[in-house]
Write a protein that holds these residues in place. Structure first.
Motif, PDB file in Angstrom:
ATOM      1  N   ASN A 230       0.837  -1.216   0.000  1.00 22.54           N
ATOM      2  CA  ASN A 230       0.000   0.000   0.000  1.00 22.54           C
ATOM      3  C   ASN A 230       0.865   1.256   0.000  1.00 22.54           C
ATOM      4  OD1 ASN A 230      -2.274  -1.534   0.010  1.00 22.54           O
ATOM      5  ND2 ASN A 230      -2.740  -1.255   2.182  1.00 22.54           N
ATOM      6  N   LYS A 231       1.961   1.200   0.767  1.00 18.20           N
ATOM      7  CA  LYS A 231       2.879   2.349   0.845  1.00 18.20           C
ATOM      8  C   LYS A 231       3.503   2.594  -0.543  1.00 18.20           C
ATOM      9  CE  LYS A 231       6.706   3.712   3.695  1.00 18.20           C
ATOM     10  NZ  LYS A 231       7.812   3.206   4.477  1.00 18.20           N
ATOM     11  N   MET A 232       3.838   1.503  -1.204  1.00 20.71           N
ATOM     12  CA  MET A 232       4.437   1.629  -2.547  1.00 20.71           C
ATOM     13  C   MET A 232       3.438   2.271  -3.510  1.00 20.71           C
ATOM     14  SD  MET A 232       6.589  -1.828  -3.216  1.00 20.71           S
ATOM     15  CE  MET A 232       8.008  -2.220  -2.199  1.00 20.71           C
ATOM     16  N   TYR A 233       2.190   1.841  -3.395  1.00 21.75           N
ATOM     17  CA  TYR A 233       1.168   2.396  -4.288  1.00 21.75           C
ATOM     18  C   TYR A 233       0.997   3.889  -4.023  1.00 21.75           C
ATOM     19  CZ  TYR A 233      -3.277   3.277  -6.552  1.00 21.75           C
ATOM     20  OH  TYR A 233      -4.262   3.818  -7.346  1.00 21.75           O
ATOM     21  N   ASP A 234       0.865   4.257  -2.739  1.00 23.89           N
ATOM     22  CA  ASP A 234       0.664   5.673  -2.405  1.00 23.89           C
ATOM     23  C   ASP A 234       1.862   6.513  -2.851  1.00 23.89           C
ATOM     24  OD1 ASP A 234      -1.791   5.089  -1.329  1.00 23.89           O
ATOM     25  OD2 ASP A 234      -1.064   4.922   0.730  1.00 23.89           O
ATOM     26  N   TYR A 235       3.046   5.971  -2.682  1.00 20.73           N
ATOM     27  CA  TYR A 235       4.255   6.690  -3.109  1.00 20.73           C
ATOM     28  C   TYR A 235       4.226   6.892  -4.634  1.00 20.73           C
ATOM     29  CZ  TYR A 235       9.031   7.712  -4.334  1.00 20.73           C
ATOM     30  OH  TYR A 235      10.147   8.312  -4.879  1.00 20.73           O
ATOM     31  N   THR A 236       3.858   5.834  -5.341  1.00 24.43           N
ATOM     32  CA  THR A 236       3.823   5.893  -6.813  1.00 24.43           C
ATOM     33  C   THR A 236       2.842   6.967  -7.279  1.00 24.43           C
ATOM     34  OG1 THR A 236       4.344   3.544  -6.916  1.00 24.43           O
ATOM     35  CG2 THR A 236       3.407   4.505  -8.910  1.00 24.43           C
ATOM     36  N   VAL A 237       1.649   6.966  -6.667  1.00 27.07           N
ATOM     37  CA  VAL A 237       0.619   7.945  -7.054  1.00 27.07           C
ATOM     38  C   VAL A 237       1.159   9.363  -6.847  1.00 27.07           C
ATOM     39  CG1 VAL A 237      -1.699   8.829  -6.524  1.00 27.07           C
ATOM     40  CG2 VAL A 237      -1.266   6.364  -6.483  1.00 27.07           C
ATOM     41  N   ASP A 238       1.746   9.577  -5.675  1.00 21.04           N
ATOM     42  CA  ASP A 238       2.229  10.906  -5.299  1.00 21.04           C
ATOM     43  C   ASP A 238       3.386  11.337  -6.210  1.00 21.04           C
ATOM     44  OD1 ASP A 238       2.179  13.084  -3.443  1.00 21.04           O
ATOM     45  OD2 ASP A 238       4.152  12.377  -2.776  1.00 21.04           O
ATOM     46  N   ARG A 239       4.332  10.435  -6.377  1.00 20.74           N
ATOM     47  CA  ARG A 239       5.541  10.741  -7.161  1.00 20.74           C
ATOM     48  C   ARG A 239       5.179  11.034  -8.630  1.00 20.74           C
ATOM     49  NH1 ARG A 239      11.053   9.451  -7.902  1.00 20.74           N
ATOM     50  NH2 ARG A 239      11.530  11.268  -9.177  1.00 20.74           N
ATOM     51  N   LEU A 240       4.316  10.187  -9.174  1.00 21.43           N
ATOM     52  CA  LEU A 240       3.950  10.380 -10.584  1.00 21.43           C
ATOM     53  C   LEU A 240       3.125  11.657 -10.745  1.00 21.43           C
ATOM     54  CD1 LEU A 240       3.208   6.748 -11.866  1.00 21.43           C
ATOM     55  CD2 LEU A 240       5.299   8.076 -12.009  1.00 21.43           C
ATOM     56  N   HIS A 241       2.253  11.887  -9.783  1.00 21.27           N
ATOM     57  CA  HIS A 241       1.421  13.092  -9.845  1.00 21.27           C
ATOM     58  C   HIS A 241       2.305  14.352  -9.858  1.00 21.27           C
ATOM     59  CE1 HIS A 241      -2.214  15.413  -9.455  1.00 21.27           C
ATOM     60  NE2 HIS A 241      -1.613  16.141  -8.531  1.00 21.27           N
ATOM     61  N   LYS A 242       3.300  14.362  -8.974  1.00 16.82           N
ATOM     62  CA  LYS A 242       4.192  15.535  -8.897  1.00 16.82           C
ATOM     63  C   LYS A 242       5.007  15.693 -10.183  1.00 16.82           C
ATOM     64  CE  LYS A 242       4.656  15.845  -3.908  1.00 16.82           C
ATOM     65  NZ  LYS A 242       5.124  14.974  -2.829  1.00 16.82           N
ATOM     66  N   SER A 243       5.127  14.622 -10.961  1.00 12.96           N
ATOM     67  CA  SER A 243       5.918  14.694 -12.196  1.00 12.96           C
ATOM     68  C   SER A 243       5.025  14.822 -13.431  1.00 12.96           C
ATOM     69  CB  SER A 243       6.778  13.443 -12.323  1.00 12.96           C
ATOM     70  OG  SER A 243       7.495  13.240 -11.149  1.00 12.96           O
ATOM     71  N   GLY A 244       3.762  15.135 -13.230  1.00 11.06           N
ATOM     72  CA  GLY A 244       2.882  15.416 -14.371  1.00 11.06           C
ATOM     73  C   GLY A 244       2.165  14.213 -14.946  1.00 11.06           C
ATOM     74  N   PHE A 245       2.162  13.098 -14.189  1.00  8.54           N
ATOM     75  CA  PHE A 245       1.411  11.920 -14.646  1.00  8.54           C
ATOM     76  C   PHE A 245       0.107  11.826 -13.856  1.00  8.54           C
ATOM     77  CE2 PHE A 245       5.419  10.823 -16.457  1.00  8.54           C
ATOM     78  CZ  PHE A 245       5.137   9.974 -17.510  1.00  8.54           C
TER      79      PHE A 245
END
Ligand SMILES: C[S@@+](CC[C@H](N)C(=O)[O-])C[C@H]1O[C@@H](n2cnc3c(N)ncnc32)[C@H](O)[C@@H]1O
Ligand code: SF4
Length: 385
Positions: A230-245
């Motif tokens: 779950n932590k990996m998923y939340d990190y992915t969402v946040d990281r990608l969002h901040k990079s324009g995905f």
């Protein structure tokens, strides 16, 4: 099946997408139970002959429907010899009414996408390429029994880019046994430095009978904990969002204007025809899947349908809800009501009240969305009961 059960519950009964399954891979990954295998001598030629035949038969059967997008998936389509995909697409276009400029996607593996194949695919009119990486860590790629290194992936993206592809997608896996947050950070760092328009991040599903699941069951491998996944998923969402995905579906992220049009059709419950071994279809109110038996398919490709199910208003409603709640856009309540001639809010009054009281869903502007995709399956379950 043409003309029988025309679905009353799809928006465009005259349109459908086409999925073409290529079931071959150079080796079998340790976690995969997709319909794919390493071909023996002669299998590919026999398969392509059968596939062409099925295409001819289905094109006559569904001559009234226009193909709005094509997806060549697998397995690994890029394992086919040079020119095979070019010829396959020519054949499809000569048989079906394919929308001019409709989206065409191909899936590829890093080690089988050569410079020549990338160019061939672009020349064939394919404009979207989806490449499976899973992780940049060669240690994890080895654990997954992937047939390539991270370096192969870098080359594959470069070949696609040089061939003219703008729309390039990469697949990554979350929750691989022994995968750390640092591994994941490293993978995303690298992907975000590449010319990608789309990233699919799938939580690893431990499929029964696969080597990775067997290793876990026998205690040889420790699975990733749910909380780390779950932590990996939340990190992915946040990281990608901040990079324009932008996340537009649980596992799918895109730069503005680059969602997978083909997959959006599934989530919007549009019609789709699948050809090839094990492919799934939903046309004219009927769901079916093709046989998974290779011998049976190549012997009789026109007569290989299994699990044929005519949809009812109940199954159509549930499918609409389940698919929509996977997407960021959520369920369009007004559209649901007009499609089914009912009131969604009345039908599911108690469920909705419970989910709202527990802050699990939001209703805004007649759209119902889930608040936490980590537990979306549990939320969807409430509607199925
Ligand atoms: C059918 S594969 C097609 C691409 C190509 N064969 C490859 O693997 O690179 C599509 C994607 O499904 C995902 N996948 C396969 N098995 C999975 C599993 N057990 N759990 C989660 N994702 C899976 C992988 O991320 C893979 O990239
Ligand atoms: S390459 Fe893709 S389809 Fe083939 S075995 Fe691996 S994950 Fe499955």
């Amino acid at each position: 099946m043409q003309g029988q059960n025309i679905s009353q519950y799809v928006e465009d009964p005259d349109k459908m997408t086409l999925y073409v399954h290529i079931p071959f891979c150079v080796s079998k990954c340790a976690y995969c139970d997709f319909c794919s295998f390493v071909p023996s001598h002669g299998d590919i030629a026999k398969y392509l002959q059968a596939l062409y035949h099925e295409i001819d038969v289905r094109a006559l059967e569904y001559s009234h429907q226009q193909i709005t997008s094509i997806y060549i998936g697998g397995g690994t389509p890029s394992t086919l010899h040079n020119n095979a995909i070019y010829e396959l697409l020519q054949h499809i276009r000569s048989r079906f009414a394919v929308l001019y400029n409709g989206s065409v996607t191909i899936e590829a593996n890093p080690n089988s996408l050569t410079r020549a194949k990338a160019k061939e695919y672009f020349d064939a009119g394919i404009r979207r390429i989806s490449i499976g990486l899973q992780s940049h860590s060669n240690r994890l790629l080895h654990l997954l029994n992937r047939p390539h290194s991270y370096r192969d992936f870098v080359h594959a993206v470069q070949y696609a880019d040089e061939a003219g592809f703008v729309d390039i997608s990469a697949d990554v896996l979350l929750g691989i046994p022994t995968q750390t947050m640092q591994d994941l950070r490293g993978t995303l760092d690298r992907l975000l430095d590449m010319p990608l328009t789309h990233i699919s991040a799938y939580g690893l599903i431990l499929e029964e009978g696969t080597p990775i699941t067997n290793a876990i069951n026998s205690g040889k491998l420790i699975p990733c904990s749910e909380s780390l996944a779950n932590k990996m998923y939340d990190y992915t969402v946040d990281r990608l969002h901040k990079s324009g995905f932008y996340r537009y579906e649980i596992s799918n992220f895109c730069r503005s204007g680059y969602p997978s049009v083909h997959n959006l059709n599934y989530w919007n419950r549009g019609q789709y025809l699948g050809v090839g071994l094990g492919s799934h279809s939903f046309v004219n109110g009927v769901h079916w899947s093709n046989t998974l038996d290779f011998a049976k398919y190549i012997k009789n490709p026109q007569d290989c349908r299994e699990n044929v199910e005519v949809e009812t208003i109940e199954t159509a409603k549930l499918e609409t809800i389940m698919l929509a709640l996977r997407t960021e856009a959520g369920l369009d309540i007004k559209k649901y009501d007009s499609t089914f001639g009912t009131s969604f809010l009345n039908e599911y009054r108690d469920t909705i009240k419970f989910l709202l009281n527990n802050n699990l869903i939001t209703i805004n502007n007649f759209r119902l969305t889930v608040n936490d995709f980590n537990i979306s399956n549990a939320i969807i379950e409430h509607f199925v009961r």
